[in-house]
Design a protein around this motif. Structure first.
Motif, mmCIF file in Angstrom:
data_model
loop_
_atom_site.group_PDB
_atom_site.id
_atom_site.type_symbol
_atom_site.label_atom_id
_atom_site.label_comp_id
_atom_site.label_asym_id
_atom_site.label_seq_id
_atom_site.Cartn_x
_atom_site.Cartn_y
_atom_site.Cartn_z
ATOM 1 N N LYS A 101 0.848 -1.190 0.000
ATOM 2 C CA LYS A 101 0.000 0.000 0.000
ATOM 3 C C LYS A 101 0.879 1.234 0.000
ATOM 4 O O LYS A 101 1.711 1.429 0.869
ATOM 5 N N HIS A 102 0.726 2.103 -1.004
ATOM 6 C CA HIS A 102 1.427 3.368 -1.020
ATOM 7 C C HIS A 102 0.675 4.367 -1.875
ATOM 8 O O HIS A 102 -0.123 4.000 -2.725
ATOM 9 N N VAL A 103 0.920 5.621 -1.643
ATOM 10 C CA VAL A 103 0.260 6.695 -2.378
ATOM 11 C C VAL A 103 1.325 7.659 -2.845
ATOM 12 O O VAL A 103 2.209 8.034 -2.079
ATOM 13 N N LYS A 143 -1.615 1.452 8.267
ATOM 14 C CA LYS A 143 -3.004 1.527 8.710
ATOM 15 C C LYS A 143 -3.209 1.384 10.208
ATOM 16 O O LYS A 143 -4.231 1.827 10.733
ATOM 17 N N ALA A 148 4.663 7.914 -0.555
ATOM 18 C CA ALA A 148 4.326 7.766 0.861
ATOM 19 C C ALA A 148 3.901 6.334 1.156
ATOM 20 O O ALA A 148 3.097 5.755 0.426
ATOM 21 N N THR A 149 4.467 5.759 2.194
ATOM 22 C CA THR A 149 4.058 4.431 2.631
ATOM 23 C C THR A 149 2.918 4.575 3.634
ATOM 24 O O THR A 149 3.081 5.184 4.693
ATOM 25 N N VAL A 150 1.763 4.050 3.298
ATOM 26 C CA VAL A 150 0.578 4.178 4.145
ATOM 27 C C VAL A 150 0.571 3.049 5.173
ATOM 28 O O VAL A 150 0.661 1.874 4.819
#
Length: 321
Positions: free
Chosen positions: A63-65, A202, A198-200
């Motif tokens: 997951k990354h943005v 959670k 960016a590493t999300v």
């Protein structure tokens, strides 16, 4: 092709500018003969980013943005400015960020590498032209060259007052520091750099796992045993370096730097570290008879297809044939 934000010559395969870090939206606004570059077909094969020097752990479930362009550039500049204001980067003797300069461009490059080995950010910064660069920088020539003005230029303001001059010095320092920080992450903590995305995370456990790995990756240092081996000729590494179009581009860059065509040099310094042979390809500039680094990733580094986050450094075995 040139960066529309800072005017840097671009690697044809690059998605981000090696100097300012901004995303490449398309071709430069330059046109005609000035925008010409050596044919892509004649470049050495694009170099793939080196394998991570540390054991890699994938980001949780991938997951990354991606950061927005403005956020990415502003974040790097803000971080460097905070460190500068906090006194992490101390002015050299005489109250300047830059040092006294060097007799040869090779000496400037070696001074940076010695600072890199010693993890001495002040020494690394002092190898660069900072105050002299701001004093000589021709903002009008840059705007004419790229046919636009961007507030994100490394020297964004005319030196009309002492205040604007000091802001230009802060901007120049932040650009250099940001490139050095990214270079560190690229070779010491590549998973955390994550391609500048960016590493999300959670939940608290993911945060804890991420920070544990980040701290582990930054405890060791890939360049701690760096030893300079040799100085190479750019033309021996890339036949395109001496091409007329490429030399014309360097001359146009020199005008922007407020320097003569003979006052810009591209370098190739071989060194050993972490059991490998590496190559460092910065660009240097001469002011007042003294040489300084102008950028970590010079014209030669772009011709060789060095990764945009590497800061002009890559293992020699990845240069290709």
């Amino acid at each position: 092709m040139f960066c529309s934000h800072c005017g840097e010559q671009l690697n044809p395969e690059a998605k981000f500018c090696a100097r300012c870090g901004k995303a490449i939206a398309g071709a430069s606004a330059e046109s005609g003969r000035e925008a010409s570059a050596p044919p892509q077909a004649n470049y050495p094969p694009p170099v793939q980013p080196p394998a991570a020097p540390k054991s890699a752990v994938k980001n949780p479930r991938g997951k990354h943005v991606l950061f927005g362009v403005c956020g990415m550039a502003a974040g790097a500049i803000l971080l460097a400015l905070i460190l500068f204001a906090a006194g992490v980067f101390a002015p050299a003797a005489g109250g300047t960020i830059e040092g006294p300069g060097f007799a040869t461009p090779e000496d400037a490059a070696k001074a940076y590498l010695n600072g890199l080995r010693d993890q001495d950010m002040d020494a690394m910064l002092s190898a660069f032209a900072v105050e002299s660069y701001v004093e000589h920088y021709d903002l009008k020539a840059m705007v004419e060259r790229i046919r636009m003005y961007q507030p994100g230029l490394e020297v964004p303001l005319p030196n009309t007052t002492e205040y604007t001059r000091r802001m230009n010095i802060a901007s120049r320092t932040s650009q250099i520091a940001g490139a050095a920080i990214t270079q560190y992450l690229y070779y010491n903590a590549p998973d955390e750099l994550n391609g500048y995305a960016a590493t999300v995370l959670k939940d608290p456990q993911e945060v804890a796992d991420f920070m544990e790995k980040f701290e582990r990756d930054t405890k060791s240092y890939v360049f701690e045993d760096l030893a300079i081996a040799d100085v190479l000729r750019p033309e021996d590494l890339s036949p395109q370096y001496l091409a007329e179009a490429n030399q014309e581009n360097i001359k146009r860059q020199a005008k922007t730097f407020g320097a003569g065509s003979g006052d810009v040099a591209n370098l190739a310094i071989a060194f050993e570290a972490d059991g490998r042979l590496w190559l460092f390809c910065p660009q240097a500039v001469r002011y007042g008879g003294r040489w300084y680094l102008q950028s970590l990733q010079g014209n030669l580094a772009n011709l060789l297809g060095m990764p945009v986050y590497s800061g002009g450094i890559m293992p020699a075995d990845l240069l290709g044939p």
